[in-house]
Design a protein around this motif. Structure first.
Motif, PDB file in Angstrom:
ATOM      1  N   UNK A 126       0.826  -1.199   0.000  1.00 36.63           N
ATOM      2  CA  UNK A 126       0.000   0.000   0.000  1.00 36.63           C
ATOM      3  C   UNK A 126       0.865   1.256   0.000  1.00 36.63           C
ATOM      4  N   UNK A 127       0.340   2.329  -0.619  1.00 34.89           N
ATOM      5  CA  UNK A 127       1.145   3.519  -0.883  1.00 34.89           C
ATOM      6  C   UNK A 127       1.249   4.393   0.357  1.00 34.89           C
ATOM      7  N   UNK A 128       2.481   4.670   0.750  1.00 33.68           N
ATOM      8  CA  UNK A 128       2.691   5.550   1.915  1.00 33.68           C
ATOM      9  C   UNK A 128       2.809   6.991   1.444  1.00 33.68           C
ATOM     10  N   UNK A 130       5.052   8.996   1.927  1.00 35.73           N
ATOM     11  CA  UNK A 130       6.426   9.303   1.513  1.00 35.73           C
ATOM     12  C   UNK A 130       6.743   8.898   0.077  1.00 35.73           C
ATOM     13  N   UNK A 131       5.811   8.224  -0.603  1.00 38.66           N
ATOM     14  CA  UNK A 131       6.041   7.858  -2.016  1.00 38.66           C
ATOM     15  C   UNK A 131       5.849   9.026  -2.971  1.00 38.66           C
ATOM     16  N   UNK A 132       5.332  10.127  -2.466  1.00 40.32           N
ATOM     17  CA  UNK A 132       5.071  11.268  -3.346  1.00 40.32           C
ATOM     18  C   UNK A 132       6.360  11.709  -4.034  1.00 40.32           C
ATOM     19  N   UNK A 133       6.263  11.979  -5.344  1.00 39.11           N
ATOM     20  CA  UNK A 133       7.379  12.496  -6.143  1.00 39.11           C
ATOM     21  C   UNK A 133       8.597  11.571  -6.158  1.00 39.11           C
ATOM     22  N   UNK A 134       8.364  10.284  -6.124  1.00 37.97           N
ATOM     23  CA  UNK A 134       9.481   9.337  -6.195  1.00 37.97           C
ATOM     24  C   UNK A 134       9.543   8.616  -7.546  1.00 37.97           C
ATOM     25  N   UNK A 135       8.635   8.942  -8.485  1.00 37.65           N
ATOM     26  CA  UNK A 135       8.688   8.252  -9.778  1.00 37.65           C
ATOM     27  C   UNK A 135       7.645   8.789 -10.730  1.00 37.65           C
ATOM     28  N   UNK A 242      -2.023  13.595   4.517  1.00 42.44           N
ATOM     29  CA  UNK A 242      -2.496  12.336   5.107  1.00 42.44           C
ATOM     30  C   UNK A 242      -3.311  11.561   4.082  1.00 42.44           C
ATOM     31  N   UNK A 243      -2.977  10.300   3.887  1.00 43.69           N
ATOM     32  CA  UNK A 243      -3.813   9.431   3.053  1.00 43.69           C
ATOM     33  C   UNK A 243      -5.131   9.140   3.765  1.00 43.69           C
ATOM     34  N   UNK A 284      -4.008   2.721  -0.591  1.00 51.51           N
ATOM     35  CA  UNK A 284      -3.284   3.630   0.295  1.00 51.51           C
ATOM     36  C   UNK A 284      -2.942   2.986   1.632  1.00 51.51           C
ATOM     37  N   UNK A 285      -1.784   3.364   2.152  1.00 56.79           N
ATOM     38  CA  UNK A 285      -1.427   3.016   3.522  1.00 56.79           C
ATOM     39  C   UNK A 285      -2.076   4.092   4.407  1.00 56.79           C
TER      40      UNK A 285
END
Ligand code: GDP
Length: 319
Positions: A126-128, A130-135, A242-243, A284-285
């Motif tokens: 699930x997406x944390x 902190x994954x924002x703007x990593x790819x 916040x997710x 989402x996480x």
């Protein structure tokens, strides 16, 4: 809970921008249960949030204490894919104008609402947060996603530079009353409720589902998001978004089967693979929002039944 809230909503003037849409409507209904001073709304005819002068004049005139920015141009996979410029421009302008106007008028709190499509296509699930703007982003909704990332960054940078108390929520795929049931621009939930209903009424043998049916999506009833919004307004401050999701996803084919059961359509599902699948998975996480004490309450099946009732009362005859 309100006794120890970091932001007490009692007596506040809260402007819900976009109250006519699904999200704004749900948040307005939820806020109506709070002892606010005033729930402020304006239609898009009264103030076009894509226009800076109009937005700033409105905010300096009504002087809200807090703003919930639920106004957005939204749409499903085909609308997003084919009208990327509109989705980028409208959402970018709305966010920039509202955040700047909030800063100029000394607004105490701003709640920005984004979307789980801000995350990279290949983000670990699930997406944390902190994954924002990593790819790289999913191409079918890149315009919308870039506007929503810019909105989130605006909130963060206005906080750092100007001390504006802006917070952001990133909800997963939402559905519920006041959803858009247009067959072309709707999201999957509304689209399939409508298709299943029409197939049942017509006595059709089949119903068409776009794509392969294998992508996985997480669905949250908009009333659960409204509750999360009030919890965040009262209890959360900080630059990290916040997710907000239910923590579980389903395959599109499973979703279609559940919708057919609720609606009572017993025919066959046919998959139109000329239509795009989009992101393979988007779950989402939700650890961080759970730590604020929020939990979703509406199960998928109950939520679909609720959305279907609204569709029957408000869309079925006219559409
Ligand atoms: P997304 O979450 O941004 O991809 O947006 P959607 O909610 O529009 O689509 C989610 C998934 O449902 C995609 O894989 C679509 O191909 C699939 N899907 C299946 N049938 C439909 C339909 O009738 N309409 C829409 N919008 N999506 C559908």
């Amino acid at each position: 809970m309100s006794a120890d809230a970091l932001y007490d909503l009692a007596g506040k003037g809260v402007w819900v921008a976009g109250h006519g849409g699904m999200v704004g409507n749900a948040i307005s209904r939820r806020l109506a249960a709070e002892p606010l001073g005033e729930l402020i709304t304006a239609t898009s005819a009264e103030v076009d949030l894509r226009r800076q002068a109009a937005t700033e004049a409105f905010v300096s005139d009504v002087r809200p204490d807090a703003i919930v920015l639920a106004a957005a141009k939204v749409g499903g996979i085909e609308a997003n894919r084919t009208r990327q410029a509109d989705f980028l421009y409208d959402n970018l302008m709305i966010a920039a104008n509202v955040v700047e106007a909030a800063q100029r008028s000394g607004v105490e709190r701003v709640l920005l609402l984004g979307s789980s499509c801000v995350y990279p296509r290949e983000a670990p699930q699930p997406i944390r947060e902190s994954s924002l703007l990593t790819g790289p982003l999913e191409p079918t909704n890149e315009g919308y996603a870039i506007a929503k990332i810019a909105a989130l960054e605006l909130g963060k940078m206005y906080r750092r530079q100007h001390g504006l108390d802006a917070i952001s929520l990133m909800p997963t795929n939402l559905y519920g009353p006041h959803d858009n049931y247009d067959p072309v621009s709707s999201h999957v939930m509304a689209a399939l409720i409508r298709k299943a209903h029409e197939a049942r009424v017509a006595g059709a043998a089949q119903m068409v589902v776009w794509g392969t049916g294998t992508p996985r999506r997480e669905f949250l009833h908009v009333d659960d998001l409204a509750e999360a919004s009030v919890v965040a307004l009262r209890h959360y401050t900080g630059e990290e978004h916040l997710n907000v999701g239910c923590g579980e996803d389903v395959e599109i084919r499973q979703l279609a089967a559940t919708i057919c059961r609720v609606v009572g359509f017993e025919g066959e599902l046919v998959f139109d693979t000329s239509k795009p699948d989009g992101m393979p998975r988007k779950l989402l996480d939700v650890t961080r929002v759970s730590e604020l004490g929020w939990q979703p309450r509406i199960s998928l099946e109950e939520g679909i039944a609720d959305a279907y009732r609204w569709f029957l009362d408000n869309v079925a005859e006219s559409g």
